[in-house]
Design a protein around this motif. Structure first.
Motif, PDB file in Angstrom:
ATOM      1  N   ASN A 159       0.819  -1.208   0.000  1.00  0.00           N
ATOM      2  CA  ASN A 159       0.000   0.000   0.000  1.00  0.00           C
ATOM      3  C   ASN A 159       0.857   1.264   0.000  1.00  0.00           C
ATOM      4  O   ASN A 159       0.331   2.378  -0.034  1.00  0.00           O
ATOM      5  CB  ASN A 159      -0.915   0.023   1.233  1.00  0.00           C
ATOM      6  CG  ASN A 159      -0.125   0.125   2.528  1.00  0.00           C
ATOM      7  OD1 ASN A 159       0.778  -0.676   2.765  1.00  0.00           O
ATOM      8  ND2 ASN A 159      -0.446   1.103   3.361  1.00  0.00           N
ATOM      9  N   PHE A 160       2.178   1.100   0.036  1.00  0.00           N
ATOM     10  CA  PHE A 160       3.065   2.265   0.141  1.00  0.00           C
ATOM     11  C   PHE A 160       3.196   2.987  -1.192  1.00  0.00           C
ATOM     12  O   PHE A 160       3.569   2.406  -2.199  1.00  0.00           O
ATOM     13  CB  PHE A 160       4.454   1.825   0.620  1.00  0.00           C
ATOM     14  CG  PHE A 160       5.427   2.968   0.755  1.00  0.00           C
ATOM     15  CD1 PHE A 160       5.301   3.883   1.785  1.00  0.00           C
ATOM     16  CD2 PHE A 160       6.448   3.124  -0.166  1.00  0.00           C
ATOM     17  CE1 PHE A 160       6.197   4.940   1.912  1.00  0.00           C
ATOM     18  CE2 PHE A 160       7.341   4.182  -0.050  1.00  0.00           C
ATOM     19  CZ  PHE A 160       7.224   5.087   0.994  1.00  0.00           C
ATOM     20  N   VAL A 161       2.864   4.259  -1.199  1.00  0.00           N
ATOM     21  CA  VAL A 161       3.031   5.109  -2.365  1.00  0.00           C
ATOM     22  C   VAL A 161       4.078   6.177  -2.090  1.00  0.00           C
ATOM     23  O   VAL A 161       4.851   6.560  -2.971  1.00  0.00           O
ATOM     24  CB  VAL A 161       1.700   5.777  -2.772  1.00  0.00           C
ATOM     25  CG1 VAL A 161       1.909   6.756  -3.921  1.00  0.00           C
ATOM     26  CG2 VAL A 161       0.677   4.720  -3.164  1.00  0.00           C
ATOM     27  N   GLY A 162       4.153   6.627  -0.833  1.00  0.00           N
ATOM     28  CA  GLY A 162       5.117   7.653  -0.475  1.00  0.00           C
ATOM     29  C   GLY A 162       4.540   9.046  -0.570  1.00  0.00           C
ATOM     30  O   GLY A 162       3.324   9.243  -0.657  1.00  0.00           O
ATOM     31  N   GLU A 163       5.430  10.013  -0.587  1.00  0.00           N
ATOM     32  CA  GLU A 163       5.054  11.420  -0.660  1.00  0.00           C
ATOM     33  C   GLU A 163       5.545  12.003  -1.980  1.00  0.00           C
ATOM     34  O   GLU A 163       6.471  11.459  -2.606  1.00  0.00           O
ATOM     35  CB  GLU A 163       5.663  12.191   0.511  1.00  0.00           C
ATOM     36  CG  GLU A 163       5.259  11.674   1.877  1.00  0.00           C
ATOM     37  CD  GLU A 163       3.771  11.850   2.150  1.00  0.00           C
ATOM     38  OE1 GLU A 163       3.165  12.772   1.559  1.00  0.00           O
ATOM     39  OE2 GLU A 163       3.214  11.067   2.936  1.00  0.00           O
ATOM     40  N   PRO A 164       4.941  13.114  -2.419  1.00  0.00           N
ATOM     41  CA  PRO A 164       5.383  13.741  -3.678  1.00  0.00           C
ATOM     42  C   PRO A 164       6.879  14.010  -3.725  1.00  0.00           C
ATOM     43  O   PRO A 164       7.502  13.877  -4.781  1.00  0.00           O
ATOM     44  CB  PRO A 164       4.574  15.043  -3.716  1.00  0.00           C
ATOM     45  CG  PRO A 164       3.329  14.728  -2.952  1.00  0.00           C
ATOM     46  CD  PRO A 164       3.775  13.807  -1.848  1.00  0.00           C
ATOM     47  N   GLY A 165       7.458  14.327  -2.575  1.00  0.00           N
ATOM     48  CA  GLY A 165       8.890  14.628  -2.539  1.00  0.00           C
ATOM     49  C   GLY A 165       9.774  13.431  -2.785  1.00  0.00           C
ATOM     50  O   GLY A 165      10.984  13.568  -3.033  1.00  0.00           O
ATOM     51  N   ASP A 166       9.189  12.219  -2.736  1.00  0.00           N
ATOM     52  CA  ASP A 166       9.957  11.004  -2.994  1.00  0.00           C
ATOM     53  C   ASP A 166      10.134  10.735  -4.486  1.00  0.00           C
ATOM     54  O   ASP A 166      10.871   9.819  -4.864  1.00  0.00           O
ATOM     55  CB  ASP A 166       9.265   9.790  -2.357  1.00  0.00           C
ATOM     56  CG  ASP A 166       9.141   9.922  -0.846  1.00  0.00           C
ATOM     57  OD1 ASP A 166      10.032  10.538  -0.239  1.00  0.00           O
ATOM     58  OD2 ASP A 166       8.153   9.390  -0.294  1.00  0.00           O
ATOM     59  N   TYR A 167       9.452  11.507  -5.318  1.00  0.00           N
ATOM     60  CA  TYR A 167       9.446  11.268  -6.759  1.00  0.00           C
ATOM     61  C   TYR A 167      10.158  12.386  -7.515  1.00  0.00           C
ATOM     62  O   TYR A 167      10.341  13.490  -6.991  1.00  0.00           O
ATOM     63  CB  TYR A 167       8.004  11.144  -7.272  1.00  0.00           C
ATOM     64  CG  TYR A 167       7.280   9.930  -6.739  1.00  0.00           C
ATOM     65  CD1 TYR A 167       7.149   8.780  -7.508  1.00  0.00           C
ATOM     66  CD2 TYR A 167       6.735   9.919  -5.455  1.00  0.00           C
ATOM     67  CE1 TYR A 167       6.484   7.658  -7.028  1.00  0.00           C
ATOM     68  CE2 TYR A 167       6.078   8.800  -4.952  1.00  0.00           C
ATOM     69  CZ  TYR A 167       5.956   7.682  -5.737  1.00  0.00           C
ATOM     70  OH  TYR A 167       5.303   6.570  -5.253  1.00  0.00           O
ATOM     71  N   ALA A 168      10.547  12.068  -8.744  1.00  0.00           N
ATOM     72  CA  ALA A 168      11.233  13.058  -9.586  1.00  0.00           C
ATOM     73  C   ALA A 168      10.310  14.205  -9.958  1.00  0.00           C
ATOM     74  O   ALA A 168      10.758  15.329 -10.175  1.00  0.00           O
ATOM     75  CB  ALA A 168      11.785  12.385 -10.845  1.00  0.00           C
ATOM     76  N   SER A 169       9.007  13.917 -10.030  1.00  0.00           N
ATOM     77  CA  SER A 169       8.041  14.953 -10.377  1.00  0.00           C
ATOM     78  C   SER A 169       6.685  14.625  -9.768  1.00  0.00           C
ATOM     79  O   SER A 169       6.433  13.484  -9.356  1.00  0.00           O
ATOM     80  CB  SER A 169       7.899  15.083 -11.899  1.00  0.00           C
ATOM     81  OG  SER A 169       7.278  13.922 -12.435  1.00  0.00           O
ATOM     82  N   LEU A 170       5.814  15.615  -9.715  1.00  0.00           N
ATOM     83  CA  LEU A 170       4.461  15.400  -9.209  1.00  0.00           C
ATOM     84  C   LEU A 170       3.690  14.457 -10.115  1.00  0.00           C
ATOM     85  O   LEU A 170       2.870  13.661  -9.643  1.00  0.00           O
ATOM     86  CB  LEU A 170       3.728  16.751  -9.098  1.00  0.00           C
ATOM     87  CG  LEU A 170       2.305  16.707  -8.518  1.00  0.00           C
ATOM     88  CD1 LEU A 170       2.321  16.135  -7.105  1.00  0.00           C
ATOM     89  CD2 LEU A 170       1.684  18.108  -8.520  1.00  0.00           C
ATOM     90  N   ASP A 171       3.982  14.513 -11.413  1.00  0.00           N
ATOM     91  CA  ASP A 171       3.320  13.605 -12.360  1.00  0.00           C
ATOM     92  C   ASP A 171       3.664  12.155 -12.045  1.00  0.00           C
ATOM     93  O   ASP A 171       2.802  11.270 -12.120  1.00  0.00           O
ATOM     94  CB  ASP A 171       3.743  13.937 -13.796  1.00  0.00           C
ATOM     95  CG  ASP A 171       3.085  15.207 -14.325  1.00  0.00           C
ATOM     96  OD1 ASP A 171       2.084  15.644 -13.707  1.00  0.00           O
ATOM     97  OD2 ASP A 171       3.568  15.750 -15.324  1.00  0.00           O
ATOM     98  N   ASP A 172       4.926  11.909 -11.688  1.00  0.00           N
ATOM     99  CA  ASP A 172       5.332  10.551 -11.335  1.00  0.00           C
ATOM    100  C   ASP A 172       4.612  10.072 -10.083  1.00  0.00           C
ATOM    101  O   ASP A 172       4.201   8.911  -9.989  1.00  0.00           O
ATOM    102  CB  ASP A 172       6.847  10.489 -11.120  1.00  0.00           C
ATOM    103  CG  ASP A 172       7.627  10.613 -12.414  1.00  0.00           C
ATOM    104  OD1 ASP A 172       7.012  10.435 -13.485  1.00  0.00           O
ATOM    105  OD2 ASP A 172       8.833  10.889 -12.350  1.00  0.00           O
ATOM    106  N   PHE A 173       4.473  10.955  -9.109  1.00  0.00           N
ATOM    107  CA  PHE A 173       3.773  10.612  -7.872  1.00  0.00           C
ATOM    108  C   PHE A 173       2.316  10.279  -8.159  1.00  0.00           C
ATOM    109  O   PHE A 173       1.784   9.263  -7.697  1.00  0.00           O
ATOM    110  CB  PHE A 173       3.856  11.765  -6.877  1.00  0.00           C
ATOM    111  CG  PHE A 173       2.926  11.631  -5.707  1.00  0.00           C
ATOM    112  CD1 PHE A 173       3.176  10.701  -4.699  1.00  0.00           C
ATOM    113  CD2 PHE A 173       1.780  12.427  -5.609  1.00  0.00           C
ATOM    114  CE1 PHE A 173       2.320  10.565  -3.614  1.00  0.00           C
ATOM    115  CE2 PHE A 173       0.920  12.295  -4.530  1.00  0.00           C
ATOM    116  CZ  PHE A 173       1.184  11.370  -3.526  1.00  0.00           C
ATOM    117  N   ASN A 174       1.655  11.122  -8.951  1.00  0.00           N
ATOM    118  CA  ASN A 174       0.248  10.895  -9.270  1.00  0.00           C
ATOM    119  C   ASN A 174       0.065   9.617 -10.093  1.00  0.00           C
ATOM    120  O   ASN A 174      -0.923   8.900  -9.923  1.00  0.00           O
ATOM    121  CB  ASN A 174      -0.305  12.097 -10.042  1.00  0.00           C
ATOM    122  CG  ASN A 174      -0.487  13.319  -9.149  1.00  0.00           C
ATOM    123  OD1 ASN A 174      -0.734  13.183  -7.948  1.00  0.00           O
ATOM    124  ND2 ASN A 174      -0.359  14.505  -9.721  1.00  0.00           N
ATOM    125  N   ALA A 175       1.025   9.337 -10.966  1.00  0.00           N
ATOM    126  CA  ALA A 175       0.944   8.123 -11.785  1.00  0.00           C
ATOM    127  C   ALA A 175       1.056   6.889 -10.906  1.00  0.00           C
ATOM    128  O   ALA A 175       0.332   5.901 -11.110  1.00  0.00           O
ATOM    129  CB  ALA A 175       2.048   8.125 -12.839  1.00  0.00           C
TER     130      ALA A 175
END
Length: 216
Positions: A159-175
């Protein structure tokens, strides 16, 4: 949309299968198991070696190619069994036969501290299905000489997705978040951790096929 890759050069594949088989037949299990206590022989024949390029799908091996691979697994199994018997101690030795994802099939063995490592690798099937041997050509006689347990091949996600800051971009987080949301719409089973690992509190298991566990 993924394209289905056309497999060419079947004679060359058969030579690669023979090379792969002979490599594992020459394995000194006593030496390897003394150090690691477990070992396996996966099908590592291009293009069924787990690596793909581009947006393409590699169809599972069929006909003579699949038959040669399966015969190779049986030959490796028998060779390793003789070596393990000579070691004179309890061991785990099985063929894992995947359906329909045949190219993931392998021979697995273990001793000592890892003797029971693979006891709960797969979810045991609840039905009384029987392994159909007709599609495997001459190798079906070797299948019929073994005892097989029906298990389920699963793909696992947490269930772990993380936080937006864990990704290269907000688009990657949302994806990533959307991917999990879409996955959970599919049939699956949920396992809740008794003790969470960080932000991971549960994981989801999706059926991908069957695994037949065979041995003497």
């Amino acid at each position: 949309m993924q394209k289905t890759k056309k497999i060419r050069g079947h004679k060359r594949r058969l030579k690669q299968i023979e090379y792969w088989k002979q490599f594992h037949l020459s394995t000194n299990l006593n030496e390897i198991l003394y150090k690691w206590q477990d070992h396996y022989a996966k099908i590592r024949i291009y293009p069924w070696n787990g690596f793909t390029t581009g947006n393409s799908h590699v169809p599972e091996p069929r006909g003579k190619t699949r038959e040669a691979m399966l015969n190779g697994l049986f030959d490796i199994y028998e060779n390793w069994k003789m070596q393990l018997d000579k070691m004179g101690e309890p061991y785990y030795l099985k063929i894992w036969l995947y359906e329909p994802n045949f190219s993931k099939s392998e021979v697995v063995c273990a001793i000592r501290d890892k003797l029971h490592k693979y006891d709960n690798t797969f979810l045991e099937a609840e039905n009384n299905a029987v392994l159909k041997t007709e599609p495997y050509g001459s190798a079906r006689f070797k299948i019929e000489a073994m005892e097989w347990e029906h298990n389920i091949e699963e793909e696992h996600h947490t269930n772990f997705v993380g936080e937006p800051g864990d990704y290269a971009s907000l688009d990657d987080f949302n994806a990533s978040r959307q991917f999990l949301k879409q996955m959970l719409k599919k049939p699956h089973r949920t396992t809740i951790y008794e003790e969470p690992i960080g932000d991971i509190t549960e994981f989801y298991s999706f059926k991908r096929g069957n695994v037949w566990i065979g041995g003497d």
